[in-house]
Motif scaffolding. Structure first.
Motif, short mmCIF file in Angstrom:
data_model
loop_
_atom_site.label_atom_id
_atom_site.label_comp_id
_atom_site.label_asym_id
_atom_site.label_seq_id
_atom_site.Cartn_x
_atom_site.Cartn_y
_atom_site.Cartn_z
N GLY A 7 9.85 -36.41 10.91
CA GLY A 7 9.46 -37.29 9.77
C GLY A 7 8.11 -37.19 9.06
O GLY A 7 7.84 -37.72 8.00
N TRP A 24 9.51 -37.29 -6.19
CA TRP A 24 9.95 -36.79 -7.28
C TRP A 24 8.76 -36.80 -8.33
O TRP A 24 8.71 -35.89 -9.08
N PHE A 39 5.05 -32.29 2.11
CA PHE A 39 5.67 -33.61 2.40
C PHE A 39 6.85 -33.25 3.17
O PHE A 39 7.48 -32.22 3.04
N HIS A 40 7.45 -34.16 4.01
CA HIS A 40 8.60 -34.38 4.46
C HIS A 40 9.71 -34.39 3.50
O HIS A 40 10.75 -33.60 3.59
N ARG A 41 9.45 -35.41 2.61
CA ARG A 41 10.44 -35.40 1.29
C ARG A 41 9.58 -35.45 0.19
O ARG A 41 9.03 -36.49 0.18
N PRO A 42 9.32 -34.31 -0.36
CA PRO A 42 8.38 -34.48 -1.65
C PRO A 42 8.78 -35.41 -2.66
O PRO A 42 10.04 -35.39 -2.96
N GLY A 50 4.98 -34.92 7.53
CA GLY A 50 4.73 -33.53 6.78
C GLY A 50 3.30 -33.35 7.26
O GLY A 50 2.78 -33.94 8.08
N SER A 83 7.98 -31.89 10.26
CA SER A 83 8.11 -31.11 9.07
C SER A 83 7.06 -30.40 8.44
O SER A 83 6.89 -30.35 7.20
N LYS A 135 5.88 -29.12 -2.00
CA LYS A 135 7.10 -29.18 -1.21
C LYS A 135 6.63 -28.83 0.25
O LYS A 135 7.10 -29.22 1.28
N GLU A 145 2.89 -40.28 2.87
CA GLU A 145 4.27 -40.47 2.91
C GLU A 145 4.70 -41.55 3.98
O GLU A 145 5.75 -42.17 3.60
N ARG A 146 4.13 -41.58 5.01
CA ARG A 146 4.50 -42.67 5.82
C ARG A 146 3.27 -43.70 6.77
O ARG A 146 3.07 -43.31 7.67
#
Length: 286
Positions: free
Chosen positions: A260, A182, A177-180, A262, A233, A174, A268-269
């Protein structure tokens, strides 16, 4: 069955199928795996240096975008990471890793490069640029470590890597990442293997024991173009690190806090990550 190991090998097969060279080279007396991709661009080689517990695979989704702008894309697995064999070098583990990285630039890269360092790789890239500026044409730091922290703050940071349970791994994920993703949350038991290797644990212990940090003067005296990216993030590194770098980076350095992003935006991006590097290269006339 080593599920994560299988996934890492599957990604390597995919990269090789698309023209990326995966090979092991001997540098500094160590067998180091790296990826190499010939580019179509006129820019210098770009070398991607991962952080603690990471690997060259983490940059895999950026290779082809970078290859359009740069002459060559290189991404080594630091010793004890990715497909490189376990290695520490005794009580001076961090220095031993740096010595291998320097040798990689001297014997494999062999020309001034845009050096992109993330996290621990960012700290080592700063030291490389400060101590061996002839190897570094430009420097891009992505959530770099290396700033001076209080002993308690450093212990708290390195404590995130002392994973003893699946819950610890999920908490660390967590923070990265900005959004971990799944999948990473579901595969916590497999991800533990990345952070419990002898090399990763030795690096963390050495950094804690020595309270190692970069000398402010080394940062202030960087002469090459410098890009500093920090995620809006960012949850792994404390904000004091951003403050420290802002205080000590030379006036010509570009500093961007990117919403945006992390700690590992290359994973991630990747497209946005490549865009920042290409834009920097254009502005710096690389």
């Amino acid at each position: 069955m080593d599920l994560m190991g299988g996934m890492q090998k599957a990604m390597r097969r995919m990269l090789v199928a698309r023209g990326v060279v995966s090979e092991t080279v001997n540098v500094g007396g160590q067998a180091v795996h790296h990826y190499a991709l010939e580019g179509q661009g006129k820019g210098p080689p770009v070398v991607l240096v991962h952080g603690l517990g990471g690997s060259a695979n983490g940059f895999g989704r950026t290779f082809f975008g970078l290859a359009r702008r740069f002459s060559r894309v290189l991404a080594p697995d630091l010793p004890g990471h990715g497909f490189s064999g376990e290695y520490c070098g005794g009580p001076t583990c961090v220095q031993a890793q740096f010595d291998v990285l320097r040798a990689y630039f001297e014997h494999v890269v062999r020309t001034p490069a845009l050096v992109v360092g993330n996290s621990l790789g960012g700290a080592m890239s700063v030291n490389l640029a400060a101590e061996h500026p002839s190897l570094v044409k430009a420097l891009a730091l992505v959530a770099p470590a290396g700033a001076a922290l209080t002993p308690d703050a450093l212990a708290a940071l390195l404590g995130h890597f002392a994973v003893k349970s699946n819950a610890d791994v999920r908490a660390l994920t967590k923070r990265l990442f900005h959004r971990p993703p799944w999948a990473a949350m579901l595969l916590a038991s497999e991800l533990r293997k990345f952070y419990t290797t002898p090399t990763v644990q030795a690096l963390a212990a050495d950094a804690l024991a020595t309270q190692a940090s970069i000398a402010p003067q080394a940062v202030r005296e960087l002469k090459m173009p410098v890009l500093f990216l920090w995620g809006g993030s960012e949850r792994l590194l404390p904000p004091e690190i951003l403050t420290w770098y802002r205080q000590h980076l030379p006036a010509h350095a570009e500093v961007h806090v990117v919403e945006g992003f992390g700690h590992v935006p290359q994973m991630e991006r990747p497209d946005a990550f490549v865009s920042h590097l290409v834009g920097f290269a254009d502005r710096a006339s690389l």
